[in-house]
Design a protein around this motif. Structure first.
Motif, PDB file in Angstrom:
ATOM      1  N   VAL A  90       0.838  -1.201   0.000  1.00 53.85           N
ATOM      2  CA  VAL A  90       0.000   0.000   0.000  1.00 53.85           C
ATOM      3  C   VAL A  90       0.876   1.255   0.000  1.00 53.85           C
ATOM      4  O   VAL A  90       0.654   2.199  -0.765  1.00 53.85           O
ATOM      5  CB  VAL A  90      -0.960  -0.004   1.203  1.00 53.85           C
ATOM      6  N   VAL A  91       1.890   1.264   0.861  1.00 59.46           N
ATOM      7  CA  VAL A  91       2.793   2.421   0.950  1.00 59.46           C
ATOM      8  C   VAL A  91       3.527   2.625  -0.374  1.00 59.46           C
ATOM      9  O   VAL A  91       3.628   3.748  -0.881  1.00 59.46           O
ATOM     10  CB  VAL A  91       3.798   2.230   2.104  1.00 59.46           C
ATOM     11  N   ALA A  92       4.044   1.531  -0.947  1.00 61.73           N
ATOM     12  CA  ALA A  92       4.790   1.644  -2.202  1.00 61.73           C
ATOM     13  C   ALA A  92       3.897   2.128  -3.342  1.00 61.73           C
ATOM     14  O   ALA A  92       4.325   2.926  -4.185  1.00 61.73           O
ATOM     15  CB  ALA A  92       5.409   0.291  -2.563  1.00 61.73           C
ATOM     16  N   THR A  93       2.650   1.648  -3.364  1.00 59.87           N
ATOM     17  CA  THR A  93       1.739   2.028  -4.444  1.00 59.87           C
ATOM     18  C   THR A  93       1.409   3.510  -4.419  1.00 59.87           C
ATOM     19  O   THR A  93       1.332   4.164  -5.459  1.00 59.87           O
ATOM     20  CB  THR A  93       0.447   1.197  -4.349  1.00 59.87           C
ATOM     21  N   GLU A  94       1.199   4.056  -3.227  1.00 52.17           N
ATOM     22  CA  GLU A  94       0.841   5.473  -3.145  1.00 52.17           C
ATOM     23  C   GLU A  94       2.052   6.390  -3.238  1.00 52.17           C
ATOM     24  O   GLU A  94       1.907   7.608  -3.306  1.00 52.17           O
ATOM     25  CB  GLU A  94       0.063   5.761  -1.864  1.00 52.17           C
ATOM     26  N   THR A  95       3.260   5.815  -3.238  1.00 47.78           N
ATOM     27  CA  THR A  95       4.484   6.604  -3.356  1.00 47.78           C
ATOM     28  C   THR A  95       4.988   6.519  -4.786  1.00 47.78           C
ATOM     29  O   THR A  95       5.531   5.504  -5.206  1.00 47.78           O
ATOM     30  CB  THR A  95       5.565   6.078  -2.398  1.00 47.78           C
ATOM     31  N   SER A  96       4.789   7.574  -5.528  1.00 47.15           N
ATOM     32  CA  SER A  96       5.243   7.608  -6.915  1.00 47.15           C
ATOM     33  C   SER A  96       6.614   8.276  -6.985  1.00 47.15           C
ATOM     34  O   SER A  96       7.145   8.777  -5.994  1.00 47.15           O
ATOM     35  CB  SER A  96       4.242   8.381  -7.771  1.00 47.15           C
ATOM     36  N   ALA A  97       7.180   8.278  -8.185  1.00 48.96           N
ATOM     37  CA  ALA A  97       8.439   9.004  -8.381  1.00 48.96           C
ATOM     38  C   ALA A  97       8.259  10.494  -8.099  1.00 48.96           C
ATOM     39  O   ALA A  97       9.191  11.181  -7.674  1.00 48.96           O
ATOM     40  CB  ALA A  97       8.939   8.790  -9.803  1.00 48.96           C
ATOM     41  N   LEU A  98       7.033  11.003  -8.341  1.00 46.64           N
ATOM     42  CA  LEU A  98       6.749  12.401  -8.006  1.00 46.64           C
ATOM     43  C   LEU A  98       6.937  12.653  -6.517  1.00 46.64           C
ATOM     44  O   LEU A  98       7.456  13.692  -6.106  1.00 46.64           O
ATOM     45  CB  LEU A  98       5.312  12.742  -8.413  1.00 46.64           C
ATOM     46  N   THR A  99       6.483  11.693  -5.685  1.00 42.55           N
ATOM     47  CA  THR A  99       6.656  11.832  -4.238  1.00 42.55           C
ATOM     48  C   THR A  99       8.136  11.881  -3.894  1.00 42.55           C
ATOM     49  O   THR A  99       8.584  12.730  -3.119  1.00 42.55           O
ATOM     50  CB  THR A  99       5.997  10.648  -3.505  1.00 42.55           C
ATOM     51  N   THR A 144       3.685   2.080  -8.550  1.00 45.16           N
ATOM     52  CA  THR A 144       2.414   2.714  -8.896  1.00 45.16           C
ATOM     53  C   THR A 144       1.859   2.164 -10.201  1.00 45.16           C
ATOM     54  O   THR A 144       0.661   1.867 -10.312  1.00 45.16           O
ATOM     55  CB  THR A 144       2.601   4.242  -9.013  1.00 45.16           C
ATOM     56  N   VAL A 145       2.724   2.015 -11.203  1.00 47.16           N
ATOM     57  CA  VAL A 145       2.274   1.519 -12.505  1.00 47.16           C
ATOM     58  C   VAL A 145       1.770   0.080 -12.390  1.00 47.16           C
ATOM     59  O   VAL A 145       0.715  -0.273 -12.936  1.00 47.16           O
ATOM     60  CB  VAL A 145       3.413   1.602 -13.541  1.00 47.16           C
ATOM     61  N   ALA A 146       2.500  -0.769 -11.676  1.00 47.66           N
ATOM     62  CA  ALA A 146       2.094  -2.167 -11.525  1.00 47.66           C
ATOM     63  C   ALA A 146       0.739  -2.262 -10.832  1.00 47.66           C
ATOM     64  O   ALA A 146      -0.132  -3.032 -11.246  1.00 47.66           O
ATOM     65  CB  ALA A 146       3.149  -2.931 -10.725  1.00 47.66           C
ATOM     66  N   GLY A 147       0.565  -1.469  -9.772  1.00 48.33           N
ATOM     67  CA  GLY A 147      -0.717  -1.470  -9.083  1.00 48.33           C
ATOM     68  C   GLY A 147      -1.846  -1.018  -9.985  1.00 48.33           C
ATOM     69  O   GLY A 147      -2.944  -1.589  -9.969  1.00 48.33           O
TER      70      GLY A 147
END
Length: 495
Positions: free
Chosen positions: A51-60, A335-338
């Motif tokens: 969940v944490v990894a998915t909501e953390t994009s390269a933008l973050t 993010t992309v995989a999710g």
């Protein structure tokens, strides 16, 4: 600035390694339940990290340090609001997902309102996710281009193609377990950058504090402000709470992971613990931003988002640079995989299965799910490449980045309407969500194009949109005299 052969070896070792591992994880898949929910066998801590990894994009990864570089630590307020929102998700929304065998977030709305409501909300999710994540993939290419010199389309293709390989073969099981590795990788990247900053800034931590204090860079609380101010403490706590309740309670990209938990108790632990980790993660990246301010305070940059990439290339040791670039890719790939797996899940289970009459053919649905994964990969990668022709900050890019802000409220309101109103039926729900989404899009456009002053920050949109949905849905049910509970009882007697 240099990108050495060792950095290149490290980067490609990471890409090849996670791809091979993700494909290996999917070797024993048997049906759609396994492909989209990992047979509900993912331990809660892995779901939490995913969940944490998915909501953390390269933008973050790039922009949170840039926020502290130009402002202060105000985003800590926002993360506390995020935690509050997740607690509300655990208490209010999650119990409904674990009553029965629900495969998508929007199947819950079908149980309460009907099949058309499920299809309506699923399509809204797909449009929102496709627009937003196409831009996120494009935005990921910006720091990669700055650091490696690759053209935009090559950076986009690298991120997308590697991700689709393990997502296609491995399904949600591969997505989650690769996310676990990726989360630790980008956290390591942040810690490595902070460690180097403590060495290169004269005086170490004391030197960073001394440089930051005169400009009030260490400030967290902003008690003054208003509804149009992102940094106001109530915007963070209340607006952030409702935004998090929407993103983690009704957005299938997150709900899908929670549904992969073995039980309601595990899902609750995963979502609440993810909120605690996010507070620490944001604090780390914000402190990195303050350190960058102390290191670069005499230097001018064209844009704040260039600061961290410049430091990665100029100050990090050889090899570590490659790992940190891999961390940027990891944040993007998670993010992309999710997105790919959740979009394929919603398309297969919410639309294709019921419409084709093969909703119970699990092996066939898994095959179609893989095809839909490829379809969405083409859409997201193609959309990202097209976005390179629009400058950052132009309306099309801004709309795509903020589209979730004016759809989340309607979706969250639909779920709350189902929980809080016994009278509302399918017509009321669809009408209410439509009115809310249109109203929030109109408010956003009026402010964005300066027809009216900026009076409401987008962090408030989830609260306002869900309130509109509840009000319109309740009013509609009373005017129409609908009574969902009575209709359900009548249908049960007819059977």
């Amino acid at each position: 600035m240099s990108f050495t052969p060792l950095d290149l070896v490290v980067l490609f070792a990471y890409l090849i390694g996670v791809t091979a591992w993700g494909i290996w994880l999917g070797r024993r898949q048997k049906d759609a339940r396994d492909y989209f929910l990992a047979d509900r066998g993912i331990p809660w801590w892995a779901v939490c990290f995913s969940v944490v990894a998915t909501e953390t994009s390269a933008l973050t990864f790039i922009s949170v340090p840039a926020t502290a570089y130009t402002s202060d630590l105000w985003m800590v307020q926002l993360t506390v609001g995020y935690l509050i929102g997740r607690v509300l998700v655990a208490v209010v929304l999650l119990p409904g997902y674990f009553r029965g065998e629900l495969a998508t977030a929007y199947a819950l709305l079908e149980k309460r309102f009907g099949l058309n409501t499920r299809r309506f909300t699923s399509v809204i999710f797909m449009v929102t996710r496709a627009f937003a994540d196409s831009v996120r993939i494009f935005a990921t290419a910006i720091p990669i281009k700055l650091i490696t010199g690759l053209p935009y389309w090559q950076a986009i293709a690298l991120t997308g193609l590697v991700t689709v390989l393990y997502t296609y073969y491995g399904g949600l099981r591969a997505v989650v377990w690769v996310d676990v590795i990726q989360m630790f990788l980008y956290i390591f990247g942040g810690l490595a950058a902070l460690y180097v900053l403590l060495q290169v800034v004269p005086g170490g931590w004391d030197g960073i504090v001394a440089a930051a204090a005169p400009d009030d860079k260490l400030r967290i609380l902003h008690l003054d402000g208003g509804f149009g101010d992102t940094r106001w403490w109530l915007t963070g706590l209340v607006g952030g709470a409702f935004l998090s309740m929407a993103s983690h309670g009704v957005d299938h990209i997150i709900v899908q992971r929670l549904l992969a938990s073995p039980s309601l108790r595990d899902a609750r632990k995963a979502v609440v613990t993810s909120g605690l980790i996010i507070i620490g993660q944001f604090a780390l990246f914000l402190v990195v931003g303050v350190g960058l301010f102390a290191y670069y305070r005499e230097r001018q940059f064209a844009a704040p988002d260039e600061v961290f990439p410049a430091f990665i290339m100029e100050a990090l040791p050889t090899g570590i640079t490659g790992l940190v670039i891999a961390a940027i890719l990891a944040a993007a790939m998670s993010t992309v995989a999710g997105s790919l797996n959740s979009l394929a899940s919603a398309t297969t289970l919410d639309l294709y299965g019921p419409l084709s009459g093969r909703a119970h053919d699990q092996e066939h649905l898994m095959k179609m799910g893989k095809l839909f994964t490829l379809m969405w990969a083409l859409i997201l990668i193609g959309g990202a490449i097209l976005f390179q022709f629009a400058q950052q900050g132009t309306p099309v890019v801004v709309i795509a980045l903020q589209i979730a802000s004016f759809t989340y409220g309607g979706l969250l309101g639909g779920f709350l309407l189902g929980v809080l109103s016994k009278r509302a039926d399918q017509t009321d729900a669809i009408l209410a969500m439509s009115v809310a989404i249109v109203a929030m899009a109109l408010l956003w456009a009026l402010q964005q194009f300066r027809v009216i002053p900026h009076v409401v920050d987008t962090l408030w949109f989830a609260l306002i949109g869900s309130s509109i949905t509840l009000a319109v849905g309740t009013l509609s049910s009373r005017i129409r005299g609908s009574n969902a509970a009575a209709l359900a009882a009548e249908e049960a007697r007819a059977r």
